[in-house]
Structures are given as structure tokens and as C-alpha cells.
Design an enzyme around this catalytic site. Structure first.
Site, short mmCIF file in Angstrom:
data_model
loop_
_atom_site.label_atom_id
_atom_site.label_comp_id
_atom_site.label_asym_id
_atom_site.label_seq_id
_atom_site.Cartn_x
_atom_site.Cartn_y
_atom_site.Cartn_z
N HIS A 51 0.84 -1.20 0.00
CA HIS A 51 0.00 0.00 0.00
C HIS A 51 0.87 1.25 0.00
O HIS A 51 1.83 1.35 0.78
CB HIS A 51 -0.93 0.00 1.21
CG HIS A 51 -2.04 -1.00 1.10
ND1 HIS A 51 -2.56 -1.67 2.18
CD2 HIS A 51 -2.72 -1.44 0.02
CE1 HIS A 51 -3.53 -2.47 1.77
NE2 HIS A 51 -3.64 -2.36 0.47
N GLU A 84 1.71 3.40 3.09
CA GLU A 84 2.32 2.63 4.17
C GLU A 84 3.83 2.45 3.90
O GLU A 84 4.44 1.46 4.28
CB GLU A 84 1.61 1.28 4.31
CG GLU A 84 0.13 1.44 4.66
CD GLU A 84 -0.66 0.15 4.69
OE1 GLU A 84 -0.04 -0.94 4.63
OE2 GLU A 84 -1.90 0.21 4.76
N HIS A 144 2.54 -4.19 6.88
CA HIS A 144 1.57 -3.13 6.61
C HIS A 144 1.54 -2.20 7.82
O HIS A 144 2.22 -2.41 8.81
CB HIS A 144 0.18 -3.72 6.36
CG HIS A 144 0.03 -4.42 5.04
ND1 HIS A 144 -0.62 -3.87 3.96
CD2 HIS A 144 0.45 -5.64 4.62
CE1 HIS A 144 -0.60 -4.70 2.94
NE2 HIS A 144 0.05 -5.80 3.32
N GLU A 149 0.74 -5.56 11.13
CA GLU A 149 0.27 -4.17 11.09
C GLU A 149 1.11 -3.34 12.06
O GLU A 149 0.88 -3.33 13.26
CB GLU A 149 -1.22 -4.11 11.45
CG GLU A 149 -2.13 -4.86 10.49
CD GLU A 149 -2.36 -4.13 9.17
OE1 GLU A 149 -1.83 -3.00 9.00
OE2 GLU A 149 -3.06 -4.68 8.30
#
Length: 395
Positions: free
Chosen positions: A162, A165, A306, A365
Site C-alpha cells: 500500500h 504505508e 503493513h 500491522e
């Protein structure tokens, strides 16, 4: 650092002279036969650079070796055209300098150009790294694979699926640099010796899956695509919320793992800054190349970095193997991150990896807050997740 072989030299001798593990020297010179070194052959010594030094009055190789904590023979090896008994003030020689501090500075806006410069520097200092092109982005930027290690266990780590990110790339590159420093300086990371990890693991790092998107968020659109990108972004020049590739496709919604569910329920029905899974699975070159890479190398486990949430996901539709739970428990222990087995999400790279290969796959994450996370979180994220990087290799 490059040296030229002399009569009687060997890789083993270089490993003793520079205190570098023998297999790192062997791996840095894959085209040479260690048993048949020829005089004058160029040899790569990992973990060192050569630095120019101007001789001063009364300098000798012995004095320089004593003050610089280096062997006299290392100086002789680097300066084979210099007579050590006739040094002259003002004459330039080369000094071997051990690299003991990081090359990668992850605490900055880490776009594709910064990444490329760091890869080139790391390859120069650590020539046992293998840098391979796995494909190109929509805009034609190389998607690169960094590969190292001699083991049977194949581990993949990737970052920046992404666009906003991008801090995941700088974190992952910093972990790589820490690992390389540990290997060539024989230092521990959190009490672990890393050479056994190098010998037991074949590590692949894809540091920036979505280079076009990262550059868009940090630099704005390239002139050739300005009109189309601004149209997708509804005329706004603020790209901080952009997750997709430069065509407005979410690369982590591109994989054939119940893709139809995401296609149906995601609000964007056309290219958008985020969440649009495309017209069909695997239409985007970045996603296609990541799928091809997994099929080609047959990884034993995969970690996708991420942001954000300080948690990680590791199950998919009950298809994950039993060892995933054991690894997840260790990840939680060493990081303090929350372990989440199932989430209501499909079509991601981790989902597809688990479905296709029945191997452990994890989405990590990093940090918490609003993407893009501020660089003020870098140090905390680095310390929190370093244990996960190591555990992924030693477990």
C-alpha cells in the site's frame, strides 16, 4: 572492498585477516573457484570499504596498523604497488575500513529513489547479497528482490503493498541492514548469533511492492500520468490517503482468494485511491509478479508488513497449517502485538498465500494511528517488531 589475490592467498586466509566468516567471502565471489585463486584475481571482501589516506611525515605501515587496529598485511594487500619501506609524505594509499554503522537511514521519506540508492550501497559493501528483478510496476519502475542466505528454509518478507504505508519499507530495510552488520561484525542481535540464521535460511525481501504508489504519495504524480491520477483522486493534489497502485487498484485486494466477495462489497466500483480490487484478479503487474514469485520459489513462510494497528493476522478460512499458531504465539511474545487469527477480509496476498500453499502467512500491522504513520513512530516500531523479524528466521 576489492583486493587482488597474491601468491598463496586463499579465502580462508582473507577470513582470518579481516575476521569475516569464510562463507560470506565465498558467497561474495560466486564466480571464483576458492581452490584455484589466480594471482591478480579481484576478490570482494564483504563488510569493508577502502578509504584513501595521505601519508604524513614518519608514517609507516606498522604505525598505521597499530593506530587503526588493522593488520600490516591487510595494508600490504590493498597497496601492492606501494613500497612500504619508501613511503613519502603526500603519497596516497588505501586503508581497509570495517563498516560498523548502518548505511540505511530509515527515518526519512523513503521513496523509490532512496530505496534504490540504499540497495546499491548495500550491494557494494555486502556483495553476498543477490539483487534480482522480479518485474516492473505500471510506470516501469523495477520491483526488486533482495536474497541472501544458504539455508533450506525459504522465508519471504515484503513491504509497501500500500502506497501510504511506505514506512514499512524503511523499517524492513533497516532490519536488513542490522542483520548484515551483525553478520560481518560477529555481533549479536538481542542475544542471537545471526550466522546460524544465514546458514539455515534462504531469505527473500521485496522491499517495495508498489513503487509507483509510494512515489505518488511522497512526490506527487509523474507528469505523464498527472491527468489520469488527478481524475482518480477527484481533482485533489493531496495523495496522503492513496493506497493503490498508480492506476488506482488496491494491490492487496488483487488475489484470487474469494476475490468476488471483496469486489461485491467494496464501495469503489472503479479505480480509486484505495480499496478498489480491480475488474478481475491479478490484472496489475505488481500483483502478478508477487504471485509468480511465490509459485517459483515455494516459500515456507511469508510476512507482509503493513500499517497500522499493532496486531497481526495469521489465519485464513481454516487453511493455515498447525505450525502457524506456534509462530504466532512467539510473534506476540516478542513484540507485544495482538495476535488475530481471522478477520473478515479476502483477496489479500496473505490470504492467497495460505490458500495456495497451506504454509504460514502473516500480515503484520506496524504502529498505530492514521496512515501514513509519522516518522516519529519509527524508533518505537523498529524496537517492537525487530523480534518478529528475528523469530521469522529462527523458528
Amino acid at each position: 572492498m576489492k583486493v587482488r589475490a597474491r601468491s598463496g592467498d586463499s579465502f580462508w586466509y582473507y577470513s582470518q585477516l579481516f575476521r569475516i566468516p569464510l562463507n560470506l567471502i565465498t558467497d561474495s565471489n560466486p564466480d571464483l573457484n576458492p581452490a584455484r585463486l589466480q594471482i591478480g584475481q579481484e576478490i570482494e571482501i564483504p563488510g569493508f570499504i577502502s578509504r584513501s589516506y595521505t601519508i604524513r611525515e614518519n608514517d609507516t605501515f606498522w604505525k598505521l596498523s597499530a593506530t587503526g587496529n588493522m593488520s600490516v598485511d591487510a595494508l600490504l594487500l590493498l597497496n601492492q604497488n606501494v613500497n612500504p619501506n619508501q613511503l613519502k609524505a603526500g603519497e596516497n594509499i588505501l586503508l581497509p575500513v570495517r563498516v560498523t554503522s548502518p548505511i540505511v537511514n530509515g527515518k526519512r521519506e523513503y521513496n523509490y529513489q532512496v530505496l534504490q540508492a540504499d540497495i546499491n550501497k548495500l550491494k557494494e559493501i555486502y556483495p553476498f547479497l543477490n539483487i534480482n528483478l522480479i518485474g516492473k510496476s505500471v510506470f516501469g519502475l523495477p520491483i526488486q528482490q533482495i536474497r541472501l542466505g544458504n539455508g533450506q528454509k525459504k522465508v519471504q518478507m515484503n513491504a509497501s503493498f500500500h502506497a501510504n504505508e511506505w514506512i514499512t519499507t524503511s523499517i524492513l530495510m533497516s532490519y536488513l541492514n542490522t542483520f548484515l552488520l551483525s553478520l560481518t561484525n560477529s555481533t549479536l542481535i538481542r542475544g542471537l548469533s545471526t550466522l546460524p540464521l544465514y546458514n539455515s535460511v534462504d531469505l527473500t525481501i521485496i522491499p517495495m511492492v508498489n513503487p509507483d504508489g509510494v512515489n505518488l504519495v511522497l512526490n506527487g504524480p509523474p507528469e505523464e500520468m498527472r491527468e489520469s491520477v488527478m481524475k482518480i483522486n477527484k481533482g485533489s493534489t493531496d495523495y496522503t490517503g492513496w493506497k493503490g497502485n498508480i492506476r488506482g487498484i488496491d494491490l492487496n485486494k488483487q488475489f484470487p482468494a474469494k476475490w468476488e466477495i471483496e469486489k461485491e462489497r467494496k464501495e469503489p466500483k472503479a479505480p480509486a485511491p484505495r480499496d478498489y480490487p480491480g475488474d478481475t484478479p491479478l490484472t496489475e503487474p505488481e500483483a502478478i509478479e508477487m504471485a509468480n514469485l511465490a509459485r517459483m520459489i515455494d516459500f515456507d513462510r511469508m510476512l507482509a508488513f503493513h500499517t497500522q494497528g499493532k496486531e497481526f493476522y495469521w489465519g485464513y478460512e481454516g487453511l493455515e497449517p498447525s505450525e502457524s499458531e506456534r509462530i504466532a504465539n512467539e510473534f506476540a511474545r516478542v513484540s507485544g502485538y495482538k495476535s488475530v487469527r481471522y478477520i473478515d477480509s479476502h483477496a489479500g496476498y496473505r490470504d492467497w498465500f495460505i490458500q495456495e500453499f497451506r504454509r504460514p502467512g502473516f500480515t503484520i500491522e506496524l504502529g498505530e494511528g492514521t496512515n501514513p504513520l509519522p516518522l516519529s513512530q519509527f524508533d518505537q516500531i523498529y524496537e517492537e517488531v525487530l523480534g518478529i523479524f528475528l523469530a521469522a528466521l529462527y523458528m
